[in-house]
Motif scaffolding. Sequence first.
Motif, short mmCIF file in Angstrom:
data_model
loop_
_atom_site.label_atom_id
_atom_site.label_comp_id
_atom_site.label_asym_id
_atom_site.label_seq_id
_atom_site.Cartn_x
_atom_site.Cartn_y
_atom_site.Cartn_z
N LEU A 263 0.85 -1.21 -0.19
CA LEU A 263 0.04 0.13 -0.15
C LEU A 263 0.65 1.22 -0.18
CD1 LEU A 263 -2.82 -1.18 2.40
CD2 LEU A 263 -2.66 -1.23 -0.10
N ALA A 264 2.08 1.32 0.65
CA ALA A 264 2.67 2.35 0.81
C ALA A 264 3.42 2.68 -0.72
CB ALA A 264 3.86 2.23 1.77
N ALA A 265 3.83 1.64 -1.37
CA ALA A 265 4.17 1.70 -2.73
C ALA A 265 3.34 2.51 -3.61
CB ALA A 265 4.83 0.41 -3.37
N ARG A 266 2.04 2.35 -3.40
CA ARG A 266 0.90 2.86 -4.27
C ARG A 266 0.58 4.45 -3.78
NH1 ARG A 266 -3.21 -2.25 -4.13
NH2 ARG A 266 -1.70 -3.66 -5.22
N GLY A 267 1.43 4.88 -2.78
CA GLY A 267 1.36 6.46 -2.60
C GLY A 267 0.07 6.60 -1.31
N LEU A 268 0.19 5.49 -0.46
CA LEU A 268 -0.84 5.57 0.69
C LEU A 268 -0.13 5.74 2.00
CD1 LEU A 268 -3.51 2.68 -0.73
CD2 LEU A 268 -3.90 5.34 -0.35
N LEU A 269 0.16 6.97 2.34
CA LEU A 269 1.03 7.14 3.57
C LEU A 269 0.36 6.88 4.76
CD1 LEU A 269 3.59 8.72 4.36
CD2 LEU A 269 2.32 10.71 4.86
N LEU A 270 -1.00 6.79 4.99
CA LEU A 270 -1.74 6.46 6.11
C LEU A 270 -2.93 5.61 5.68
CD1 LEU A 270 -2.35 6.75 8.96
CD2 LEU A 270 -3.70 8.84 8.49
N VAL A 271 -2.86 4.63 6.30
CA VAL A 271 -4.03 3.37 6.00
C VAL A 271 -4.60 2.96 7.42
CG1 VAL A 271 -4.59 1.33 4.92
CG2 VAL A 271 -2.86 2.89 3.96
N GLY A 272 -5.87 2.89 7.31
CA GLY A 272 -6.56 2.11 8.59
C GLY A 272 -6.96 0.59 8.04
N LEU A 273 -6.39 -0.19 8.49
CA LEU A 273 -6.98 -1.58 8.30
C LEU A 273 -8.05 -2.08 9.32
CD1 LEU A 273 -3.67 -3.46 7.72
CD2 LEU A 273 -5.07 -2.20 5.97
N ASP A 274 -9.08 -2.65 9.08
CA ASP A 274 -10.05 -3.16 9.99
C ASP A 274 -9.99 -4.55 9.79
OD1 ASP A 274 -10.90 -0.66 10.50
OD2 ASP A 274 -12.79 -1.03 9.55
N VAL A 275 -9.69 -5.10 11.13
CA VAL A 275 -9.42 -6.48 11.24
C VAL A 275 -10.21 -7.04 12.33
CG1 VAL A 275 -7.81 -8.35 11.83
CG2 VAL A 275 -7.00 -6.20 10.58
N ILE A 276 -10.90 -8.19 12.28
CA ILE A 276 -11.74 -8.92 13.18
C ILE A 276 -11.34 -10.38 13.40
CG2 ILE A 276 -14.23 -9.71 13.66
CD1 ILE A 276 -15.42 -7.60 11.91
N GLY A 277 -10.89 -10.63 14.48
CA GLY A 277 -10.27 -11.94 14.89
C GLY A 277 -8.96 -11.97 13.77
N ASP A 278 -8.55 -12.65 12.92
CA ASP A 278 -7.29 -12.75 12.09
C ASP A 278 -7.79 -12.47 10.69
OD1 ASP A 278 -8.91 -15.10 11.68
OD2 ASP A 278 -6.86 -16.43 11.89
N ARG A 279 -8.72 -11.83 10.44
CA ARG A 279 -9.44 -11.67 9.03
C ARG A 279 -9.50 -10.16 8.86
NH1 ARG A 279 -8.52 -15.76 6.06
NH2 ARG A 279 -6.89 -15.76 7.87
N LEU A 280 -9.13 -9.71 7.34
CA LEU A 280 -9.22 -8.31 7.10
C LEU A 280 -10.46 -8.15 6.58
CD1 LEU A 280 -7.58 -5.89 6.37
CD2 LEU A 280 -7.37 -7.05 3.92
N THR A 281 -11.14 -6.87 7.29
CA THR A 281 -12.50 -6.67 6.62
C THR A 281 -12.68 -5.21 5.90
OG1 THR A 281 -13.08 -5.65 8.67
CG2 THR A 281 -13.47 -7.93 8.55
N GLU A 282 -11.77 -4.42 6.03
CA GLU A 282 -11.90 -3.15 5.24
C GLU A 282 -10.44 -2.62 5.18
OE1 GLU A 282 -14.50 -0.15 6.26
OE2 GLU A 282 -16.12 -1.37 6.28
N ILE A 283 -10.28 -2.00 4.04
CA ILE A 283 -8.89 -0.96 3.98
C ILE A 283 -9.37 0.48 3.86
CG2 ILE A 283 -6.75 -0.68 2.48
CD1 ILE A 283 -6.99 -3.50 1.68
N ASN A 284 -9.14 1.16 4.93
CA ASN A 284 -9.51 2.53 4.91
C ASN A 284 -8.42 3.44 4.54
OD1 ASN A 284 -12.34 2.52 6.43
ND2 ASN A 284 -11.01 1.09 7.55
N VAL A 285 -8.70 4.39 3.49
CA VAL A 285 -7.81 5.20 2.72
C VAL A 285 -8.13 6.77 2.67
CG1 VAL A 285 -6.55 3.38 1.57
CG2 VAL A 285 -8.54 4.80 0.49
N THR A 286 -9.29 7.13 3.02
CA THR A 286 -9.73 8.46 2.74
C THR A 286 -9.54 9.28 3.96
OG1 THR A 286 -12.03 7.77 3.71
CG2 THR A 286 -11.75 8.00 1.39
N SER A 287 -9.59 8.73 5.15
CA SER A 287 -9.45 9.46 6.34
C SER A 287 -9.22 8.68 7.73
CB SER A 287 -10.52 10.93 6.64
OG SER A 287 -11.71 10.46 6.76
N PRO A 288 -8.53 7.65 7.67
CA PRO A 288 -8.24 6.93 8.97
C PRO A 288 -8.20 7.82 10.03
CG PRO A 288 -6.91 6.13 6.85
CD PRO A 288 -7.30 7.55 6.80
#
Length: 316
Positions: A263-288
């Motif tokens: 994600l950093a290589a794509r120009g995403l300086l700040l990302v908020g991952l949403d994780v439940i248990g050990d599963r990824l549910t969202e990748i927030n890139v607008t305003s984490p």
Amino acid sequence: MTLRIAFIVDPLDKLKPAKDSSIAMMREAARRGHDIWAVQREALSLHGDEVMAEAVRIVPQRTDAPWYLAQESATRALREFDAVLMRQDPPFDFEYITATWMLERAAAAGVRVFNHPRAIRDHSEKVSICEFPDLIAPTLVSRDTVAINAFIDRHGDCILKPLDGMGGSRIFRVRADDANRNVIIETLTEDGARTLMAQRYIPEITEGDKRVLLIAGEPVPYCLARIPKAGETRGNLAAGGRGVAQPLSESDLAIARKLGPVLAARGLLLVGLDVIGDRLTEINVTSPTCFVEITEQTGFDVAAMFVDALERAAHR
């Protein structure tokens, strides 16, 4: 070196200083001597190949009322800023997309825009998880009623949500024997006109919907577990969830380390991952968010880590 930083944010008087991550960023940047300017998205304009904006220079305060002092207002070209941060909340509508087009022209002219507007536009915060199928629960993106019903029948207990929602809005838990499931599907798809996401229900939601922050590809060592209130399946703070900061688990770290460099290589300086248990549910890139809660509960200064990364990126 003093930086001139423009924050594209919601109206300043509507921001909540007790918990707003953008304000935490501004306060830390101002503490280091950087100049802070605020821009409203609707104030952006494109003049040929020059992106302009009405901007207000502010001095963030450590008090909450008022949390800032306005110093001056001016029309400025975005190229006059050392960094521009796109921090406006969704809805991710056509006006939001238009703003990313204008910001992309600024980026093409050399303006350092974070997150990169093309990356924001290309990353649906819901659908982008499907790029990493080994990290997610069974997931369906569709507006076909037959396919959605078959998915619910197959998995028995599911979460349905719109692709453009935020803060837990319009999220439904639907079981195979739910008498209301057809009307829920009809409502979310607007009778087949809109696409939704269906995911197998993850029971670990009772332990929290974890927000894992990535800054320049590196994980913040603590996440915020947003724990649903009694009788609720949504952990979102806006839906009444309780935020509990905690160290990243091994599975949290594994997810963060896999996604961070990509994600950093794509120009995403700040990302908020949403994780439940050990599963990824969202990748927030607008305003984490969640800077303030993590810092207050753990003492780890998330805003300082972010401004460190911003300074490095702005000086490249």
